[in-house]
Design a protein around this motif. Structure first.
Motif, PDB file in Angstrom:
ATOM      1  N   GLU A 180       0.800  -1.138  -0.117  1.00  0.00           N
ATOM      2  CA  GLU A 180       0.127   0.062   0.070  1.00  0.00           C
ATOM      3  C   GLU A 180       0.930   1.203  -0.072  1.00  0.00           C
ATOM      4  OE1 GLU A 180      -2.857  -0.072   3.193  1.00  0.00           O
ATOM      5  OE2 GLU A 180      -3.437   2.109   2.987  1.00  0.00           O
ATOM      6  N   ALA A 181       0.464   2.208  -0.937  1.00  0.00           N
ATOM      7  CA  ALA A 181       1.407   3.364  -1.072  1.00  0.00           C
ATOM      8  C   ALA A 181       1.380   4.116   0.374  1.00  0.00           C
ATOM      9  CB  ALA A 181       0.878   4.268  -2.235  1.00  0.00           C
ATOM     10  N   SER A 182       2.316   4.806   0.736  1.00  0.00           N
ATOM     11  CA  SER A 182       2.237   5.473   1.831  1.00  0.00           C
ATOM     12  C   SER A 182       3.413   6.737   2.006  1.00  0.00           C
ATOM     13  CB  SER A 182       2.399   4.721   3.194  1.00  0.00           C
ATOM     14  OG  SER A 182       2.594   5.392   4.342  1.00  0.00           O
ATOM     15  N   LEU A 183       2.940   7.782   2.302  1.00  0.00           N
ATOM     16  CA  LEU A 183       4.086   8.911   2.526  1.00  0.00           C
ATOM     17  C   LEU A 183       3.781   9.539   3.812  1.00  0.00           C
ATOM     18  CD1 LEU A 183       2.979   9.515  -0.819  1.00  0.00           C
ATOM     19  CD2 LEU A 183       5.335  10.063  -0.417  1.00  0.00           C
ATOM     20  N   VAL A 184       4.684   9.488   4.706  1.00  0.00           N
ATOM     21  CA  VAL A 184       4.548  10.342   5.948  1.00  0.00           C
ATOM     22  C   VAL A 184       5.459  11.421   6.543  1.00  0.00           C
ATOM     23  CG1 VAL A 184       4.188   9.803   8.564  1.00  0.00           C
ATOM     24  CG2 VAL A 184       3.533   8.169   6.982  1.00  0.00           C
ATOM     25  N   GLU A 185       5.019  12.653   6.439  1.00  0.00           N
ATOM     26  CA  GLU A 185       6.044  13.820   6.582  1.00  0.00           C
ATOM     27  C   GLU A 185       6.281  14.043   7.938  1.00  0.00           C
ATOM     28  OE1 GLU A 185       3.035  14.992   3.274  1.00  0.00           O
ATOM     29  OE2 GLU A 185       2.784  13.928   5.233  1.00  0.00           O
ATOM     30  N   SER A 186       7.226  14.540   8.458  1.00  0.00           N
ATOM     31  CA  SER A 186       7.766  15.142   9.993  1.00  0.00           C
ATOM     32  C   SER A 186       8.676  16.265   9.733  1.00  0.00           C
ATOM     33  CB  SER A 186       8.172  13.788  10.641  1.00  0.00           C
ATOM     34  OG  SER A 186       9.438  13.212  10.030  1.00  0.00           O
ATOM     35  N   GLY A 187       8.630  16.864  10.725  1.00  0.00           N
ATOM     36  CA  GLY A 187       9.901  17.796  10.925  1.00  0.00           C
ATOM     37  C   GLY A 187       9.097  19.347  11.060  1.00  0.00           C
ATOM     38  N   GLY A 188       7.846  19.620  10.950  1.00  0.00           N
ATOM     39  CA  GLY A 188       7.355  20.752  10.761  1.00  0.00           C
ATOM     40  C   GLY A 188       7.167  21.530  12.068  1.00  0.00           C
ATOM     41  N   ALA A 189       7.642  22.808  12.108  1.00  0.00           N
ATOM     42  CA  ALA A 189       7.710  23.638  13.349  1.00  0.00           C
ATOM     43  C   ALA A 189       7.664  24.935  13.207  1.00  0.00           C
ATOM     44  CB  ALA A 189       9.109  23.207  13.898  1.00  0.00           C
ATOM     45  N   SER A 190       7.593  25.788  14.069  1.00  0.00           N
ATOM     46  CA  SER A 190       7.524  27.363  14.223  1.00  0.00           C
ATOM     47  C   SER A 190       8.772  27.916  14.560  1.00  0.00           C
ATOM     48  CB  SER A 190       6.552  27.726  15.216  1.00  0.00           C
ATOM     49  OG  SER A 190       5.185  27.341  14.798  1.00  0.00           O
ATOM     50  N   VAL A 191       9.315  28.670  13.406  1.00  0.00           N
ATOM     51  CA  VAL A 191      10.424  29.231  13.489  1.00  0.00           C
ATOM     52  C   VAL A 191      10.780  30.750  13.235  1.00  0.00           C
ATOM     53  CG1 VAL A 191      11.851  27.093  13.208  1.00  0.00           C
ATOM     54  CG2 VAL A 191      11.332  28.529  11.150  1.00  0.00           C
ATOM     55  N   GLN A 192      11.515  31.335  13.553  1.00  0.00           N
ATOM     56  CA  GLN A 192      11.727  32.573  13.041  1.00  0.00           C
ATOM     57  C   GLN A 192      12.650  32.995  11.862  1.00  0.00           C
ATOM     58  OE1 GLN A 192      13.914  34.732  16.521  1.00  0.00           O
ATOM     59  NE2 GLN A 192      11.833  35.246  17.336  1.00  0.00           N
ATOM     60  N   ALA A 193      12.101  34.056  11.057  1.00  0.00           N
ATOM     61  CA  ALA A 193      12.651  34.233  10.058  1.00  0.00           C
ATOM     62  C   ALA A 193      14.358  34.248  10.133  1.00  0.00           C
ATOM     63  CB  ALA A 193      12.382  35.673   9.381  1.00  0.00           C
ATOM     64  N   GLY A 194      14.948  33.561   9.030  1.00  0.00           N
ATOM     65  CA  GLY A 194      16.390  33.571   9.128  1.00  0.00           C
ATOM     66  C   GLY A 194      16.810  32.210   9.458  1.00  0.00           C
ATOM     67  N   ARG A 225       8.198   1.538  -0.160  1.00  0.00           N
ATOM     68  CA  ARG A 225       9.166   1.059  -1.175  1.00  0.00           C
ATOM     69  C   ARG A 225       8.463   0.949  -2.250  1.00  0.00           C
ATOM     70  NH1 ARG A 225      12.606  -4.653  -0.436  1.00  0.00           N
ATOM     71  NH2 ARG A 225      13.710  -4.437  -2.036  1.00  0.00           N
ATOM     72  N   TYR A 226       9.072   1.145  -3.511  1.00  0.00           N
ATOM     73  CA  TYR A 226       8.651   1.144  -4.907  1.00  0.00           C
ATOM     74  C   TYR A 226       7.500   1.860  -5.134  1.00  0.00           C
ATOM     75  CZ  TYR A 226      11.547  -3.216  -4.808  1.00  0.00           C
ATOM     76  OH  TYR A 226      12.293  -4.042  -4.776  1.00  0.00           O
ATOM     77  N   ILE A 227       7.190   2.964  -4.159  1.00  0.00           N
ATOM     78  CA  ILE A 227       5.966   3.888  -4.444  1.00  0.00           C
ATOM     79  C   ILE A 227       6.016   4.594  -5.725  1.00  0.00           C
ATOM     80  CG2 ILE A 227       6.831   5.778  -3.434  1.00  0.00           C
ATOM     81  CD1 ILE A 227       4.196   6.409  -2.295  1.00  0.00           C
ATOM     82  N   SER A 228       7.242   5.039  -6.321  1.00  0.00           N
ATOM     83  CA  SER A 228       7.354   5.781  -7.756  1.00  0.00           C
ATOM     84  C   SER A 228       8.772   6.086  -7.911  1.00  0.00           C
ATOM     85  CB  SER A 228       6.627   6.931  -7.339  1.00  0.00           C
ATOM     86  OG  SER A 228       6.578   7.730  -8.744  1.00  0.00           O
ATOM     87  N   ARG A 229       9.125   6.758  -8.920  1.00  0.00           N
ATOM     88  CA  ARG A 229      10.383   6.981  -9.236  1.00  0.00           C
ATOM     89  C   ARG A 229      10.906   8.491  -8.984  1.00  0.00           C
ATOM     90  NH1 ARG A 229      11.604   5.691 -15.456  1.00  0.00           N
ATOM     91  NH2 ARG A 229      13.523   6.516 -15.104  1.00  0.00           N
TER      92      ARG A 229
END
Length: 120
Positions: free
Chosen positions: A1-15, A26-30
């Motif tokens: 089953e195709a799956s994509l899971v994001e992580s790492g988002g946060a609030s930061v200051q400019a710069g 695995r094998y989801i796409s090229r």
């Protein structure tokens, strides 16, 4: 089953800097890509990469600030973001498709997104 899971988002200051990760099945796409969606706006292609060739594409506003990479041994795509600006704010989605592109219609599989907020 195709799956994509994001992580790492946060609030930061400019710069500031952030690293987003996308764990894909695995094998989801090229081809994989990162998209950003700000409130009331369409999804904008930010960066794309060919899993096997390593070829990359970037939208003009992030060139020189963002770097996309992939480790197909552990099925993780990474977006390194530096010198962040308030206009980089949005939900960041990873996506998988059959062409190297920054166009949302070219991608068939999508993650749920991770929020990035950059304050001035």
């Amino acid at each position: 089953e195709a799956s994509l899971v994001e992580s790492g988002g946060a609030s930061v200051q400019a710069g500031g800097s952030l690293r987003l990760s996308c764990k894909y099945s695995r094998y989801i796409s090229r081809y994989l890509a990162w998209f950003r969606q700000a409130p009331g706006e369409d999804r904008l292609g930010v960066a794309a990469i060919s899993i096997y060739a390593g070829t990359t594409l970037y939208t003009d506003s992030v060139k020189g600030r963002f770097t996309v990479s992939v480790d197909d041994n552990v099925y993780v795509m990474t977006l390194e973001m530096s010198n962040l600006r308030p206009e980089d704010t949005g939900i960041y989605f990873c996506a998988a498709g059959s062409v190297l592109s920054l166009g949302a219609p070219d991608f068939d599989f999508w993650g749920q997104g991770t929020q990035v907020t950059v304050s001035a």
